[in-house]
Write an enzyme that holds these catalytic residues in place. Structure first.
Site, PDB file in Angstrom:
ATOM      1  N   ARG A 191     -14.025  45.832  -5.185  1.00 27.26           N
ATOM      2  CA  ARG A 191     -12.757  45.111  -4.937  1.00 27.26           C
ATOM      3  C   ARG A 191     -11.737  46.149  -4.490  1.00 27.26           C
ATOM      4  NH1 ARG A 191      -9.897  40.424  -8.473  1.00 27.26           N
ATOM      5  NH2 ARG A 191     -11.620  39.358  -7.442  1.00 27.26           N
ATOM      6  N   HIS A 208     -12.735  36.999   0.724  1.00 33.66           N
ATOM      7  CA  HIS A 208     -13.289  36.871  -0.633  1.00 33.66           C
ATOM      8  C   HIS A 208     -14.592  36.058  -0.523  1.00 33.66           C
ATOM      9  CE1 HIS A 208     -13.443  37.150  -4.823  1.00 33.66           C
ATOM     10  NE2 HIS A 208     -12.360  36.505  -5.190  1.00 33.66           N
ATOM     11  N   GLN A 259     -16.297  34.387  -3.636  1.00 35.30           N
ATOM     12  CA  GLN A 259     -15.563  33.200  -4.080  1.00 35.30           C
ATOM     13  C   GLN A 259     -15.968  31.990  -3.236  1.00 35.30           C
ATOM     14  OE1 GLN A 259     -12.992  32.944  -6.646  1.00 35.30           O
ATOM     15  NE2 GLN A 259     -13.618  30.831  -6.279  1.00 35.30           N
ATOM     16  N   ASP A 297      -4.516  28.127  -4.225  1.00 38.17           N
ATOM     17  CA  ASP A 297      -4.558  29.479  -4.788  1.00 38.17           C
ATOM     18  C   ASP A 297      -3.115  29.867  -5.115  1.00 38.17           C
ATOM     19  OD1 ASP A 297      -5.289  32.062  -5.514  1.00 38.17           O
ATOM     20  OD2 ASP A 297      -5.718  32.744  -3.468  1.00 38.17           O
ATOM     21  N   CYS A 352      -9.313  28.873  -7.268  1.00 37.75           N
ATOM     22  CA  CYS A 352     -10.143  30.055  -7.516  1.00 37.75           C
ATOM     23  C   CYS A 352      -9.766  30.767  -8.818  1.00 37.75           C
ATOM     24  CB  CYS A 352     -10.077  31.011  -6.332  1.00 37.75           C
ATOM     25  SG  CYS A 352      -8.399  31.400  -5.834  1.00 37.75           S
ATOM     26  N   ARG A 366     -19.398  31.344  -9.906  1.00 44.68           N
ATOM     27  CA  ARG A 366     -19.296  32.720  -9.417  1.00 44.68           C
ATOM     28  C   ARG A 366     -20.531  33.511  -9.876  1.00 44.68           C
ATOM     29  NH1 ARG A 366     -14.425  34.948  -8.186  1.00 44.68           N
ATOM     30  NH2 ARG A 366     -15.799  36.546  -7.333  1.00 44.68           N
TER      31      ARG A 366
HETATM   32  N1   CP Z   1     -10.977  34.299  -8.407  1.00 50.51           N
HETATM   33  C1   CP Z   1     -11.066  35.620  -8.705  1.00 50.51           C
HETATM   34  O1   CP Z   1     -11.481  36.435  -7.872  1.00 50.51           O
HETATM   35  O2   CP Z   1     -10.722  35.917  -9.981  1.00 50.51           O
HETATM   36  P1   CP Z   1     -10.552  37.401 -10.571  1.00 50.51           P
HETATM   37  O3   CP Z   1      -9.373  38.021  -9.839  1.00 50.51           O
HETATM   38  O4   CP Z   1     -10.293  37.203 -12.027  1.00 50.51           O
HETATM   39  O5   CP Z   1     -11.802  38.163 -10.290  1.00 50.51           O
END
Ligand code: CP
Length: 325
Positions: free
Chosen positions: A108, A135, A138, A230, A270, A298
């Site tokens: 990330r 993402h 996701q 979101d 999400c 996920r």
């Molecule tokens: N939706 C998502 O990526 O959540 P986190 O930021 O908790 O990983």
């Protein structure tokens, strides 16, 4: 198709995505057996996967850590603070070194280009766990949740209301690739990237679906099967929170918007969510909400990705071995 890394959603074709969803559903069913004493999967036996998070995460970090372990591998969670990366060592040097130790990297980070540099320097599969642009993991979990609800993508439409951000980009690209109609309703000045929209439109044309980008949230919600939103200020945009709240207020996913959707419509987010901002509490916690199934998915979707990229399994092979897919 052989996929080396998952950096952009477009690294996967529509058939790859559908096959991965089949694998994810199979792994989900196998997991129930596992917790009641069934045989443990060994798809990642002897493999270590480093999990590098340069931004906070609950769902992605934990589900990847659990997922690697459940596939018989060894997860190695790291934060920038644990690495010389946080003290200025280059991405290329970090990648070249980690590639000597581990068999995969889940990352990330900020710019997509940083991931590409890591992938090229490390020589091991790299999985995008969220960048400023995309993402993809996701989006895979989102599509699994949509398919769980409707059984198919053909003739169904997902409406995303809010910021044209990384989540919107991956939904556009993944949805269009599997023939799911995608509508994005955004405030002026917060449209998704034009190149991503053009790419999604080309994919939609090839797969018999439609992509719509509009500032009219009510029109975009009309008859839709999935309503999705979101947060209004993503990670790194906290200073813009107040300004964004004023601009995004007409785009709240509330009961009035839900009333415009199809009778069997579901609601996705999400997460993390801010009840009373981008989504009304009674919608997030209401009967149409599938957000916690979505969060669970996920884990299953990412296990399918790990099995493909780190375990060397062909997309769909896990489902086929169980007689599914
Ligand atoms: N939706 C998502 O990526 O959540 P986190 O930021 O908790 O990983």
């Amino acid at each position: 198709m052989t996929v080396r890394s998952l950096i952009s959603t477009t690294d996967l074709s529509g058939p790859d995505i559908v096959a991965l969803l089949d694998d994810a559903a199979t792994l989900r069913a196998q997991r129930s057996a596992l917790t009641s004493g069934g045989p443990a999967p060994t798809l990642l036996a002897g493999r270590t996967v480093a999990l590098i998070f340069e931004k906070p995460s609950t769902r992605t970090r934990v589900s990847f850590e659990v997922g690697v372990a459940e596939l018989g591998g060894r997860p190695l969670p790291l934060s920038s603070a644990d690495l010389q990366l946080g003290r200025g060592e280059t991405v290329a040097d970090t990648g070249a070194v980690l590639g000597r130790y581990v068999q995969g990297l889940v990352v990330r980070t900020f710019a997509q280009a940083r991931l590409e540099e890591l992938a090229s320097a490390s020589g091991v599969p790299v999985i995008n766990a969220l960048t400023d642009e995309e993402h993809p993991c996701q989006a895979l979990a989102d599509l699994l949740t949509v398919r769980d609800a409707f059984g198919t993508f053909a003739g169904r439409t997902l409406t995303y209301v809010g910021d044209g951000n990384n989540v919107a980009h991956s939904l556009l690209l993944a949805g269009a690739a599997v023939g799911l109609g995608v509508r994005i309703a955004h405030p002026d000045g917060y449209a998704p990237d034009a190149a991503v929209v053009a790419r999604a439109r080309a994919l939609a044309e090839a797969h018999g679906s439609e992509v719509t980008v509009t500032t009219d949230a009510a029109a975009a919600a009309e008859g839709t099967h999935v309503l999705y939103t979101d947060v209004w200020a993503s990670m790194g945009q906290e200073a813009e929170q107040a300004a964004r709240a004023a601009v995004f207020a007409p785009y709240t996913l509330d009961g009035a918007l839900v009333a415009r959707a199809a009778d069997d419509a579901i609601v996705l987010h999400c997460l993390p969510a801010h009840r009373g901002e981008e989504i009304a509490a009674d919608v997030l916690d209401g009967p149409r909400s599938r957000v916690f199934d979505q969060a669970e998915n996920r884990l299953h979707a990412q296990k399918a990705v790990l099995a493909m990229l780190v375990g060397g399994s062909q997309p769909g092979a896990i489902a086929a071995a169980e007689g599914g897919g």
